[in-house]
Design a protein around this motif. Sequence first.
Motif, PDB file in Angstrom:
ATOM      1  N   GLN A  85       1.587  -6.405  -9.242  1.00  0.00           N
ATOM      2  CA  GLN A  85       0.668  -7.467  -8.843  1.00  0.00           C
ATOM      3  C   GLN A  85       1.365  -8.825  -8.874  1.00  0.00           C
ATOM      4  O   GLN A  85       1.136  -9.674  -8.005  1.00  0.00           O
ATOM      5  CB  GLN A  85      -0.546  -7.469  -9.769  1.00  0.00           C
ATOM      6  N   ILE A 113      -4.506   1.810   1.448  1.00  0.00           N
ATOM      7  CA  ILE A 113      -4.072   2.979   0.678  1.00  0.00           C
ATOM      8  C   ILE A 113      -4.894   4.199   1.049  1.00  0.00           C
ATOM      9  O   ILE A 113      -4.365   5.316   1.204  1.00  0.00           O
ATOM     10  CB  ILE A 113      -4.164   2.697  -0.836  1.00  0.00           C
ATOM     11  N   SER A 119      -6.852  -1.461  -1.321  1.00  0.00           N
ATOM     12  CA  SER A 119      -7.582  -0.195  -1.387  1.00  0.00           C
ATOM     13  C   SER A 119      -7.811   0.426  -0.014  1.00  0.00           C
ATOM     14  O   SER A 119      -7.617   1.633   0.179  1.00  0.00           O
ATOM     15  CB  SER A 119      -8.920  -0.405  -2.097  1.00  0.00           C
ATOM     16  N   LEU A 134      -9.842   5.739  -5.060  1.00  0.00           N
ATOM     17  CA  LEU A 134      -9.531   4.445  -5.657  1.00  0.00           C
ATOM     18  C   LEU A 134     -10.765   3.765  -6.232  1.00  0.00           C
ATOM     19  O   LEU A 134     -10.645   2.858  -7.042  1.00  0.00           O
ATOM     20  CB  LEU A 134      -8.901   3.527  -4.601  1.00  0.00           C
ATOM     21  N   ALA A 189       0.829  -1.208   0.000  1.00  0.00           N
ATOM     22  CA  ALA A 189       0.000   0.000   0.000  1.00  0.00           C
ATOM     23  C   ALA A 189       0.862   1.255   0.000  1.00  0.00           C
ATOM     24  O   ALA A 189       0.473   2.280  -0.581  1.00  0.00           O
ATOM     25  CB  ALA A 189      -0.933  -0.013   1.206  1.00  0.00           C
ATOM     26  N   GLY A 207       1.650   1.741  -3.551  1.00  0.00           N
ATOM     27  CA  GLY A 207       0.471   2.190  -4.277  1.00  0.00           C
ATOM     28  C   GLY A 207       0.120   3.633  -3.980  1.00  0.00           C
ATOM     29  O   GLY A 207      -0.204   4.408  -4.896  1.00  0.00           O
ATOM     30  N   SER A 217      -3.748  -7.582  -5.710  1.00  0.00           N
ATOM     31  CA  SER A 217      -4.406  -6.703  -6.665  1.00  0.00           C
ATOM     32  C   SER A 217      -4.771  -5.399  -5.969  1.00  0.00           C
ATOM     33  O   SER A 217      -4.648  -5.270  -4.747  1.00  0.00           O
ATOM     34  CB  SER A 217      -5.667  -7.369  -7.224  1.00  0.00           C
ATOM     35  N   LEU A 218      -5.224  -4.429  -6.740  1.00  0.00           N
ATOM     36  CA  LEU A 218      -5.523  -3.120  -6.167  1.00  0.00           C
ATOM     37  C   LEU A 218      -6.645  -3.194  -5.140  1.00  0.00           C
ATOM     38  O   LEU A 218      -6.611  -2.499  -4.124  1.00  0.00           O
ATOM     39  CB  LEU A 218      -5.897  -2.141  -7.288  1.00  0.00           C
ATOM     40  N   GLU A 219      -7.625  -4.062  -5.378  1.00  0.00           N
ATOM     41  CA  GLU A 219      -8.733  -4.144  -4.423  1.00  0.00           C
ATOM     42  C   GLU A 219      -8.281  -4.705  -3.077  1.00  0.00           C
ATOM     43  O   GLU A 219      -8.878  -4.384  -2.036  1.00  0.00           O
ATOM     44  CB  GLU A 219      -9.889  -4.980  -4.984  1.00  0.00           C
ATOM     45  N   TYR A 269      -2.461   2.926 -11.458  1.00  0.00           N
ATOM     46  CA  TYR A 269      -2.070   3.018 -10.051  1.00  0.00           C
ATOM     47  C   TYR A 269      -1.346   1.763  -9.573  1.00  0.00           C
ATOM     48  O   TYR A 269      -0.454   1.839  -8.727  1.00  0.00           O
ATOM     49  CB  TYR A 269      -3.308   3.236  -9.177  1.00  0.00           C
ATOM     50  N   TRP A 270      -1.714   0.628 -10.100  1.00  0.00           N
ATOM     51  CA  TRP A 270      -1.109  -0.641  -9.692  1.00  0.00           C
ATOM     52  C   TRP A 270      -0.857  -1.465 -10.950  1.00  0.00           C
ATOM     53  O   TRP A 270      -1.792  -1.854 -11.641  1.00  0.00           O
ATOM     54  CB  TRP A 270      -2.029  -1.392  -8.729  1.00  0.00           C
TER      55      TRP A 270
END
Length: 387
Positions: free
Chosen positions: A229, A243, A240, A288, A209, A212, A235-237, A223-224
């Motif tokens: 990854q 972050i 989130s 995000l 994070a 990110g 993953s970004l989720e 962003y990612w």
Amino acid sequence: MMDEPWWEGRVASDIHCTLREKELKLPAFRAHSPLLKSRRFFVDILTLLSSHCQLCPTARHLAVYLLDHFMDRYNISTSKHLYTVAVSCLLLASKFEDREDHVPKLEQINSTRILSSQNFTLTKKELLGTELLLLEAFGWNLCLPTPAHFLDYYLLASVSQKDHHCHSWPTTCPRKTKECLKEYAHYFLEVTLQDHVFYKFQPSVVAAACVGASRICLQLSPYWTQDLQRISHYSLEHLSMCIEILLVAYDNVLKDAVAVKSQALAMVPGTPLAPTQVLFQPPTYPTLSQPPAVLAPFQTPVQDLCLAYRDSLQAQRPGSLLSGNTGSSLHASYPALQPLDVCPMPLPTSLSMQMAITAEPRHCLTATYGSSYFSGSHVFPTGCFDR
């Protein structure tokens, strides 16, 4: 001793997988300590001492981890004992994580202005006794991953040639972008020490994070990346919520800096109030939840947690311990520490006052601590316990 940082070696992936396995076995942080409101003050002390002794980030983060979890399990009745435990955590962590020639001497610690101003002196007998107590409390296992153990590995893939700014133009110099992002990431890494809310996440999640959040502040798109990854397995989720909390703290730092500058200019007669310029405007990064639709289910809980965290930053006030009152709140049902079992005594006035100051909503990183956090290679484990 390793000739190169582990994250640049051939077995970096294997070491990363081992750290990820170990972090799954970390004990939960309950936040039950009656001394929790004094935590920020002693985290600042550990950070200043580690900066003064030029310790590596992993030693600093391990020291804070040891202090937090020891306070979470046991009742510490006096300010002197809390100082003793905090300093012992730092010395123990430095012996485990840093180079042997970087481990501070006891005389060096006692001579610092940070401790001498509190009339605190740690004897060798007290130090050895407390170190043994800490080792027994943690089952003689100090191999405890923190976000600092993961960050440099993730920074390897933090910038790529395919990166674009959010305004669609490509990055002019990936090398300089990566250097700037590294400083941002280490800054966010130190922000995570300021609040125990980050123990809600796995250390690897916090480290990812930080990368990110740095990419968002630098307005890099996407962003990612797929490389991030792949190397982090996140993953970004997955990142989130953490972050968002980091960006809330980042916003508060910028707002505090603007307010301080405005107050300083207002005190100078005849100085016109000019608009404050910052390198990266905080409102420019989108939330995000906007870019990928898959983040929609995370939007509500993330906003709720961020609002709660923002309120906690803005509404922190010194409690009974910070104001020198050692009432019944200090004597909750905690396991008794026989080596530390003495009659409670009130905190000194100067200590209480300084604790009250440090409990205010601020991030002292930008004002007090230098650039020592952004040092280069620094992981050289040593098992030396000589002093």
